[in-house]
Design an enzyme around this catalytic site. Sequence first.
Site, short mmCIF file in Angstrom:
data_model
loop_
_atom_site.label_atom_id
_atom_site.label_comp_id
_atom_site.label_asym_id
_atom_site.label_seq_id
_atom_site.Cartn_x
_atom_site.Cartn_y
_atom_site.Cartn_z
N HIS A 219 0.85 -1.20 0.00
CA HIS A 219 0.00 0.00 0.00
C HIS A 219 0.88 1.24 0.00
CE1 HIS A 219 1.17 -0.35 4.24
NE2 HIS A 219 0.88 0.93 4.37
N ASP A 221 0.84 5.15 1.84
CA ASP A 221 0.14 5.87 2.90
C ASP A 221 -0.55 7.09 2.28
OD1 ASP A 221 1.17 4.03 4.65
OD2 ASP A 221 2.72 5.35 5.47
N HIS A 276 4.80 0.13 -0.06
CA HIS A 276 5.51 -0.67 0.95
C HIS A 276 4.61 -1.76 1.51
CE1 HIS A 276 3.62 2.81 2.94
NE2 HIS A 276 3.59 2.12 4.07
N ARG A 286 7.03 -8.57 16.17
CA ARG A 286 7.50 -7.23 15.76
C ARG A 286 6.47 -6.16 16.13
NH1 ARG A 286 7.09 -4.00 11.00
NH2 ARG A 286 9.01 -2.82 10.58
O1 LIG Z 1 5.14 -1.77 10.39
C1 LIG Z 1 5.72 -1.22 9.47
O2 LIG Z 1 6.92 -1.30 9.30
C2 LIG Z 1 4.93 -0.40 8.46
C3 LIG Z 1 3.60 0.10 8.94
C4 LIG Z 1 2.83 0.81 7.89
O3 LIG Z 1 3.17 0.79 6.73
C5 LIG Z 1 1.60 1.53 8.24
O4 LIG Z 1 1.20 1.53 9.41
O5 LIG Z 1 1.02 2.17 7.32
FE LIG Z 2 2.10 2.27 5.58
#
Ligand SMILES: O=C(O)CCC(=O)C(=O)O
Ligand SMILES: [Fe+2]
Length: 341
Positions: A219, A221, A276, A286
């Site tokens: 996706h 952001d 990403h 994690r």
């Molecule tokens: O957890 C991550 O490394 C990415 C999180 C992410 O892309 C988001 O919260 O939009």
């Molecule tokens: Fe994100």
Amino acid sequence: MNPTMKLQTQTFNNVPTLPDSYVWSTTPSESPCLHSIDEKQVPPVVDIGDPSAFSLVRDACEKWGVFQAINHGIPLSLFQETEFEARRLFSLPTEQKQLFARLPEGFTGYGLVRISRNFPKLMWSECFGMIGSPVEHASQLWPQDHANFCEVMEQFQVEMKTLCEKLVAVMLRSLGLTNEQDTKWFEPKNESDRAKCFLQLNSYPVCPDPDRAMGLAPHTDSSLFTLLYQGGINGLQVYDDGVGWVDVQPVEGALVVNVGDLMHIVSNGRFKSVLHRVVVNNTRHRISTAFFYLPPWDAKVSPLKKLVEFDHLPMYRQVTWKEYVETKSKDLSKALDSIRI
Ligand SMILES: O=C(O)CCC(=O)C(=O)O
Ligand SMILES: [Fe+2]
């Protein structure tokens, strides 16, 4: 909408095999990631206190749409305390976390990431969103013991917002915009409107079958940009047209700066909104904290005038943040195209 938006109790705890609803047909293992040691093939680490930062930031935002910021002024201890409190929250029983389940259209509370509704399969992750003080939810969860959680989350938001204000100036200055008037990146509805922030704690539990699961699907952001603290555990990957998926290796104390859709619009297409995703693993739980920098709900966003003057043409039409969020929640991949001129 995905009928299983609500997290199932016990989903993540001690399941020996991955439930079918979490098995993805196109998985990270089918589009493997580059673990590069060539520094030209990974997003750069930028010392944002250095005078040469401007050109490095511009290059990174144009090529990758992402860089890792160091020397940003936020102490490592604050990140560690935030991660500690996030772990305390996510380790509670699911029934308890469901007490403050996020509404499907809402931002705050516990549940699946908002983009879950756009995919047929479930992601191996859970999240907790906050805007300002989390006391309302935290006091229900820990009637006697929520003070530290609230204090840490509030301090984190204050410091991160200050940093966002500094970073937006660095990013726009890197495009040659130095005059304050030229860098106003949203048109407020009311004089008193200010930029907004949204903090999301993300949790990716240990997964029994990481090769067939997805922590967070690909996706971009929607934000202007997102500051991400990813602790010490790998998982974040970004997409580069020439290279494919690339690991963003955690660097101690660094913040990943993800360019979002709004910065892509505001910069008249110069900065890339980075695609990403997150992969999971079978040994470590994690945690990441994502801090989204946003305009007020009714503010209008469009390519900055100075950049349009230079390019002779705006690449996108003006859009309110509210309209953009609503369009994107219907179809993640078509929102930018829908406002393209
Ligand atoms: O957890 C991550 O490394 C990415 C999180 C992410 O892309 C988001 O919260 O939009
Ligand atoms: Fe994100």
